[in-house]
Design an enzyme around this catalytic site. Sequence first.
Site, PDB file in Angstrom:
ATOM      1  N   LYS A 298       6.542  -7.387  -0.539  1.00  0.00           N
ATOM      2  CA  LYS A 298       5.902  -7.640  -1.841  1.00  0.00           C
ATOM      3  C   LYS A 298       6.049  -6.451  -2.794  1.00  0.00           C
ATOM      4  CE  LYS A 298       1.119  -6.422  -0.471  1.00  0.00           C
ATOM      5  NZ  LYS A 298       0.888  -5.298  -1.376  1.00  0.00           N
TER       6      LYS A 298
ATOM      7  N   ARG B  64      -2.854 -10.071 -10.105  1.00  0.00           N
ATOM      8  CA  ARG B  64      -2.946 -11.400  -9.471  1.00  0.00           C
ATOM      9  C   ARG B  64      -4.335 -11.612  -8.884  1.00  0.00           C
ATOM     10  NH1 ARG B  64      -2.929 -12.749  -4.208  1.00  0.00           N
ATOM     11  NH2 ARG B  64      -2.407 -10.610  -3.644  1.00  0.00           N
TER      12      ARG B  64
END
Length: 300
Positions: free
Chosen positions: A79, A127
Amino acid sequence: MSNIVIATRESRLALWQAEHVKALLQERGHAVTLLGMTTRGDQILDRSLSKVGGKGLFVKELESALEDGRADIAVHSLKDVPMDLPDGFALACVLEREDPRDALVSPRYASLDELPQGAVVGTSSLRRVVLLRALRPDLRIEPLRGNLDTRLRKLDEGQYDAIVLAAAGLKRLGLESRIRIAFDADTMLPAAGQGALGIEVRADRRDLIDLLAPLAHRADTLATAAERAVSRAMGGSCSMPLAAHARWQPDGALRIDAAWGDTESASLLRAQCQGEATDADAANRLGQQAAEALRQAGAR
């Protein structure tokens, strides 16, 4: 090869990841050593990543070591790897994934619902900010930077009522007991590639790409490729509140859930698509379809 040198960050989690890959390679008869490095992402802790260059700050120094021959491979949390690698570099291998979910960590509260109104929750991820606000708009969400141990220390010092971390990192370091609850992936949709390890090499090192091939996990390679395709199509970076998570279905199809948020209005848009992903091209196309569905829903 006589010896494989792994470039790695020097945080406890990054070293665990590098040691894990080292052990897998040693099982196959290779000699392996680690080259520990400090990256700009590790050094800049007073500002959010979205304001200082993004998650690519965690990989640039490692890429320099690959480029000048000090190291052969670099191990990353997938990620943290930019969606488009610089020219001359390749993602050679994605290993079997650990738990991709987010986890709530708190010394006092057993779930998000138990947090009192106005409780302070720490996260550095846009996020997570958007997803948390959609669930609990009354919470105070404050920035949280530093490696995993630093974040836990700040929580234990009382700077936060709770923090949100990747479950994978906690599990890898034997800290699973700190997890109060692992969020359902539909509730807190993970980041693209969350929980997976990626190995980067110079693109011209065909010998290494072939050597690493047995470490790749095919199902997770395709799933994370689809997730990263969503992010790539959306221009994804850590300055964009974007989530993408792919799951294999009982019938063999790959389902992708994606979410895009607006930190200003706290609006949250979701999209889902499903289809066959028998190879990397098909997985990429599926990710692009999910991104297009997000745009049609109003994401920009």
